[in-house]
Design a protein around this motif. Sequence first.
Motif, short mmCIF file in Angstrom:
data_model
loop_
_atom_site.label_atom_id
_atom_site.label_comp_id
_atom_site.label_asym_id
_atom_site.label_seq_id
_atom_site.Cartn_x
_atom_site.Cartn_y
_atom_site.Cartn_z
N GLN A 105 51.74 -36.65 -72.19
CA GLN A 105 51.94 -37.95 -71.52
C GLN A 105 50.64 -38.72 -71.33
N ARG A 129 64.98 -37.43 -76.13
CA ARG A 129 64.59 -37.82 -74.78
C ARG A 129 63.16 -38.36 -74.75
N HIS A 130 62.29 -37.80 -75.57
CA HIS A 130 60.92 -38.30 -75.62
C HIS A 130 60.86 -39.66 -76.30
N SER A 133 61.92 -42.25 -73.80
CA SER A 133 60.86 -42.48 -72.83
C SER A 133 59.77 -43.39 -73.42
N ARG A 136 61.06 -46.93 -73.52
CA ARG A 136 61.05 -47.55 -72.19
C ARG A 136 59.64 -47.97 -71.79
N ASN A 137 58.66 -47.25 -72.26
CA ASN A 137 57.28 -47.53 -71.89
C ASN A 137 56.56 -48.45 -72.86
#
Length: 326
Positions: A105, A129-130, A133, A136-137
């Motif tokens: 991260q 899932r990664h 993420s 989203r970022n």
Amino acid sequence: MAFKTRITEMLEIEHPIVQGGMQGVGYAELASAVSNAGGLGTLTALTQPSPEALREEIERCRSMTSKPFAVNITVLPTILPPDYKGYAQAAIDGGVKIIETAGTQQVREIWEMAKPRGIKILHKCTAVRHALSAERNGCDIISIDGFECAGHPGEDDIPGLILIPSAADKVKIPMLASGGIGDARGFVAALALGAEGVNMGTRFCATQEAPIHENVKLKYIENDERGTNLIFRKFKNTARVGKNSVSDKVVEISSRPDATFDDIRPYVAGAVGRELLQTGDLDKGIFWAGMIQGLIHDIPTCQELIDRIISEAEDIVRGRLGTMLV
């Protein structure tokens, strides 16, 4: 013919084929050759000994191609972490418009540095899932890495045939397929599964311009689809490497109930791996390799490889698949 996708438009490249960042391989010679052939070449930041050396390598690459190229920055757990922000700043200062990231991260710190400068972020991940993420970022492109890949395939063990469409069902930003791709069949399959391009590593190692010893390139041809070992599984940091005497030894030592990382450290150290790539001594250390070795049969130039993939992909789409429609 060219395949036009959101990847080609966003990265301003002719073909949706990306050369992934590879430690000890991603130098200007290879990156510029891939870019000149219409794909996206990638310099590997941590192949350079310092951020200043990366700045020089960026300028060297720019002297060899007028086309876009990326810089890879991979953040992995380590006792003495490199100056990741320094490498990122070197890429920013060098005018690089695309950064490929992977790892922990902590890569978000690199995104925060690069995004305000208008730099496109291509993030490699091994799980849906990664990928979500990263989306989203604020990442611009996802490269989803199936279990067949060289390097670190994650701990879920999901092969590309499942992982790519699973990610495509949920991720809205453009996506590259990675892992087990090295020819036109894999390219077309990736598009059919929902990707908009491919990211290849091992296949680009077996090219004329890859700055590694001929013995290593020939080993990619010699090994078949079974010619890899999974190491570091015991330490939850799984890596897929080429099968040789050293990686066999690492697997054997790691299978011992009381084995620790210190027991295998001498065999997997980066310094001996770099020596293997440079000298061609295949008993020196480990080298990264994916299962795609089973489909590597020659050592073309990057131009020949990319031209062949695109030409044969057109034949598959217009010819073989077209004839099946009734």
